[in-house]
Write an enzyme that holds these catalytic residues in place. Sequence first.
Site, mmCIF file in Angstrom:
data_model
loop_
_atom_site.group_PDB
_atom_site.id
_atom_site.type_symbol
_atom_site.label_atom_id
_atom_site.label_comp_id
_atom_site.label_asym_id
_atom_site.label_seq_id
_atom_site.Cartn_x
_atom_site.Cartn_y
_atom_site.Cartn_z
ATOM 1 N N ASP A 119 0.450 -35.065 -24.427
ATOM 2 C CA ASP A 119 -0.108 -34.957 -23.220
ATOM 3 C C ASP A 119 -0.497 -36.188 -22.746
ATOM 4 O O ASP A 119 -0.768 -36.138 -21.556
ATOM 5 C CB ASP A 119 0.119 -33.899 -22.432
ATOM 6 C CG ASP A 119 -0.018 -33.419 -21.168
ATOM 7 O OD1 ASP A 119 1.559 -34.058 -20.051
ATOM 8 O OD2 ASP A 119 -0.333 -32.873 -20.554
ATOM 9 N N SER A 136 1.676 -33.004 -14.621
ATOM 10 C CA SER A 136 2.668 -32.745 -15.277
ATOM 11 C C SER A 136 4.096 -31.727 -14.827
ATOM 12 O O SER A 136 3.203 -31.099 -14.320
ATOM 13 C CB SER A 136 2.629 -33.043 -16.565
ATOM 14 O OG SER A 136 2.124 -33.768 -17.122
ATOM 15 N N GLN A 156 8.827 -36.926 -20.656
ATOM 16 C CA GLN A 156 8.008 -36.488 -19.097
ATOM 17 C C GLN A 156 8.605 -37.675 -17.984
ATOM 18 O O GLN A 156 8.253 -37.901 -17.956
ATOM 19 C CB GLN A 156 6.844 -36.672 -19.762
ATOM 20 C CG GLN A 156 5.671 -35.716 -18.568
ATOM 21 C CD GLN A 156 4.174 -35.623 -18.754
ATOM 22 O OE1 GLN A 156 3.383 -36.447 -17.953
ATOM 23 N NE2 GLN A 156 3.522 -34.688 -19.396
#
Length: 290
Positions: free
Chosen positions: A208, A232, A282
């Site tokens: 991440d 996110s 993502q």
Amino acid sequence: MEPTPADLVAGLVALLDVEEIDTDLYRGARNPGGVGRVFGGQVIGQALQAAQRSIGGAKIAHSLHAYFLRPGDEQHPIIYRVVRDFTGRSFANARVIAMQRGQAILNMAASFQLPEDGMVHQDAMPDVPPPEALRSDRELREAMQDRIPDKFRRLFLRARPIEIRPVEADQLIDPSPRAPFQNCWFRTVAPLGDDATLHRAILAYASDMMLLGTSMLPHGVHWMMDQVQTASLDHALWLHEPFRADDWLLYTTDSPWAGHARGFNRGRIFARDGRLVASVAQEGLVRVRG
């Protein structure tokens, strides 16, 4: 007194070591000293650990798909409820709900497979300088600390358990618009043990990092600007091959699209020997206020 590298890694291991409080129910610790919003990689890493503990046995996590629903609060622990939806001879599947104060902050599905052989091919690793030829992000951050807004300086300069060595180091210093791709090497700052489930959780945690910002590169903005709101929205990770998170891994990311206040990002993670060990995707909120 600043923590040693071993202290930093021990803290990360403790953070991802979820506590079993009942069958398929776990508690994830809060990040000591943390303030504000929980880092999304922490929630993903803890959720994966919870799923791995519940599935157990010889099956290995090979993919996860998560949606971030609400921001987590670093002042509180996170509760993880695991639902084992399917257990077969070759595969198993589990859902994880991460909750704080009675509300879901993340939903995740994870799939596990009993190891077996099959057809093999992969992308080639990009030709980039080795980590030994690059400066760490800590050195780069310290060199530019005078240009960091006061409210971000402590967070920006604090010691971290993951060392990052950017290939395109000038992107940290110069926010001029550029093509939406970047490469960096990363590893834990001290050795880990041989627990493969921990190495997978740490890679999930690190996946991440360095990702959402890729979609901002063509637009000359970054997360420290007051007019930029980022978060996110979802996160997918596929684990292909064995690896060690305390050996150098190359994270290469690109962003093929952004629009409607969202940015889409892809990542590939290679071991030092050229094996493609993981893939990432993502989509995130990238909202520029007027």
